[in-house]
Motif scaffolding. Sequence first.
Motif, mmCIF file in Angstrom:
data_model
loop_
_atom_site.group_PDB
_atom_site.id
_atom_site.type_symbol
_atom_site.label_atom_id
_atom_site.label_comp_id
_atom_site.label_asym_id
_atom_site.label_seq_id
_atom_site.Cartn_x
_atom_site.Cartn_y
_atom_site.Cartn_z
ATOM 1 N N PRO A 168 -29.237 7.700 -14.216
ATOM 2 C CA PRO A 168 -28.545 8.353 -13.095
ATOM 3 C C PRO A 168 -28.540 9.874 -13.175
ATOM 4 C CG PRO A 168 -27.336 6.404 -13.754
ATOM 5 C CD PRO A 168 -28.434 6.586 -14.769
ATOM 6 N N GLN A 187 -31.492 2.350 -6.658
ATOM 7 C CA GLN A 187 -30.731 3.590 -6.718
ATOM 8 C C GLN A 187 -31.657 4.800 -6.608
ATOM 9 O OE1 GLN A 187 -28.963 4.847 -10.521
ATOM 10 N NE2 GLN A 187 -27.016 5.170 -9.436
ATOM 11 N N ASN A 207 -32.994 5.221 -2.972
ATOM 12 C CA ASN A 207 -31.979 5.632 -2.002
ATOM 13 C C ASN A 207 -31.560 7.084 -2.180
ATOM 14 O OD1 ASN A 207 -30.637 3.434 -0.079
ATOM 15 N ND2 ASN A 207 -31.425 2.397 -1.903
ATOM 16 N N GLN A 209 -22.284 0.334 -4.674
ATOM 17 C CA GLN A 209 -23.266 1.335 -4.288
ATOM 18 C C GLN A 209 -24.378 0.743 -3.412
ATOM 19 O OE1 GLN A 209 -24.549 3.912 -7.640
ATOM 20 N NE2 GLN A 209 -23.012 2.859 -8.866
ATOM 21 N N THR A 210 -24.390 -0.572 -3.240
ATOM 22 C CA THR A 210 -25.495 -1.255 -2.586
ATOM 23 C C THR A 210 -25.104 -1.779 -1.204
ATOM 24 O OG1 THR A 210 -24.970 -3.476 -3.399
ATOM 25 C CG2 THR A 210 -26.160 -2.015 -4.906
ATOM 26 N N LEU A 239 -23.346 7.037 -4.351
ATOM 27 C CA LEU A 239 -24.284 6.416 -3.419
ATOM 28 C C LEU A 239 -23.640 5.153 -2.877
ATOM 29 C CD1 LEU A 239 -27.180 5.609 -2.270
ATOM 30 C CD2 LEU A 239 -27.536 4.502 -4.478
#
Length: 793
Positions: free
Chosen positions: A364, A450, A453, A626-627, A719
């Motif tokens: 990340p 991740q 996106n 986050q999804t 996110l």
Amino acid sequence: MMDYTQGKKKLEDWVVSEMEYSPDSLGKCEAIMSLGNGYMGLRSGTEEPYIDETRNMFVSGTFNKAFENEATELPNLADITRIDVRVDGERFSLEFGKTNNYMRQLNLKTAELTRSFDWVSPLGKDLRFVFKRFVSLHNLHLIGMKMEVECLTAPVQFSFESGIDAQMNNSGTQHFLEGERRIFDKQFIQLVQTTNESEIDVVINTSHKVILNDQPIEQDPNMKMNRRKVWQSYEVELEPNDKLAVEKLTTLYTSRDKPVDNAAYSLDELREQSLQALKNSVKEGYDLLFKEHQKEWDDKVWNVYDFEIDSEDGFDQLAIRFSLYHLICMTPAHDDRMGIAAKGLSGEGYKGHSFWDTELFILPFFIYSNPEIARSLLIYRYRGLVGARKKAMENGYEGSMYPWEMAWPTDGEVTPIWGDIDVVTGTQTKIWPGFIEQHISADIAFAVYQYHNVTNDYKFLEDYGYEIVFDTARFWASRLEWNDEKKEYHINGVIGPDEYKEHIDNNAFTNYMAYFNIKLAIHYYEKLVKENPELLGKLEELLQFKNAFADWTQKVKEIYLPAPRAKDLIIPQDDTYLQLKKMDLSKYKNQDRVRTIYNDYNAEQINAIQVSKQADTLILLYLLEQTFLHGDPRLTGKVKEANFRYYESKTLHDSSLSLTTHAILASDIGEKELAYSLFKKSTEIDLGPKMNTSDMGIHAASIGGIWKTAVFGFAGIRLVDGKLKVNPALPNHWNRLNFTIQWQGQPVRFSITQSKLSVEVIDRKTLIFENDGKLYTCEDTINISIVAANSES
């Protein structure tokens, strides 16, 4: 004794210091003060030798399996740091004589290690020593060392021996065949060593320049050679006020380096190239080479990852800089065939293997700060599909089943089979994660999601990402087990993130992440049908999954996903966890070191107690919000808070991965003091006062987690299915937090105080983000009142 307040003026909160020498706690500073550039890592042992020292030098990707019954590992290369000093014929050691004004420091800003002290010999001779060392970020193959000695009172006969010592091993295991050793022109030392199984050549060259009172000495050194070792010795008479300086420069090259890792490779050419590189460096000298290295750190690190904390406790700023420093040292940004080791390049722990640590705790930072490096790390996983397919096939599954521990991409599973002692039976315990901890395949799929996106890198999806997601989905579809009684698919006999629970059924993290992985594959498949059927056809042909889409869409509806209990919203960690025996865990929650529970119980007994090693269900809630699953009623904020309060009390944080996840979630649910307390504990895993926590190397995932907690926890960056949310909750004693992230192709600068959020888009491209339920459009700079925004919720 560690001290983090020695940096003054421009170096305030930049310096990690050891204030006194302790022969019983050498490992701490060897590890946390280790040097590196991603290509190689150098553990910071002292120049003079001590009994309990650990001297390590590693080069990324040079894996070797010493014997058939051993696991592949990064081999410990020849040592170039040892300098044997004699004063009046007696061996120099801080264990003899008297030492004053001792200080060893790692300057995080310049990435230079220094050690200085005044020493009175047993014969009463006063000397002042200064040692310096760096691993160049400007020239990835270069190490610079410098020893300065000043004679303070009486004449001294001073001598030293230094060279290249290949009589090294990994905890007793020797990985190398002996190669040629030679000294050119009485100055340039060269040693070749070759790994005995992977046949990787390593060529090390070193040279000494001896200067007395600013003038190079003319004497030729004594030259010596022994088995796996070649060195030189010098002898100098020092009078009072004389100053001796010794520069030692080293170059290191291997046959695994990208430019030479090909069919045309020649060891003779590598030897010549590396020797010439050393000669060129010697012409420049330590000081100039160090300036080039320092400039590289400024230009590529500190001026790019500009992270400022105005805190009442300067340690917080230092901890973030420590995190950034080691993230650079440990990451092989130069080569997409290599991953990040769980101990970085600072020690032998975990054998240099890559775990899920990379995707969930380290990646990340690079996704949000340097997407190019994040891309390289994901390509490493793409290259690992070869080993993942092999593991799936060996276990009777389809698709790609990623190794729990990964080394060279094609090696497949490299987790050792046997581990520590069973305190009940006295036998070795079996290391089960390599067999049944399988969530890593979905963790990697999440990382692909991740990365895409946050970066909008569609080319990565086309070249690598789709294939990873599709093939891991094929694995999960074949891994599901039909339960005819309940008419649903289960995943039985696994280990989840909580490794204190082995051979359990329906681990919530594993089941939900498998569900996410398959749903993501369905989403990508449908996207390609509409937007790029030609690429989809190529992937179907490559992976032979023409019927997979129908299989996914049917099975994904019937996967058992443990739901929150109606009475308290707790998601069962697995089928049996909530029925296990409860006990008072305060003894282990307040332990001075991790894993003390194993002093009283073996793995089988711990398996029967309601106790967790680390975050499990909690990290699931953090990831899936986050999804595209963020709206799932099983994953609401109330569920998050209920599960946090339930599981945190039962979690011993016996993994360095655990604290940062809990810190982020504590911040999410408004527990600011607890969040900061957990953050502080995570920083103290390596930087704390305990002197034995880092003996096997730094804790790479925890170091990545320090940055994560500050950005995702306190700054509230998140996110959420392709959109950016920002909900800050700074610790009460943080006055300001400034940092920059990369969001979908442009830098975005954040400045956060207790009352205001400022957002600046550097490239003036439109940014849409959410704060406290409101959408904002920013094309330049925007200021938001945090108090006003929160009062409206």
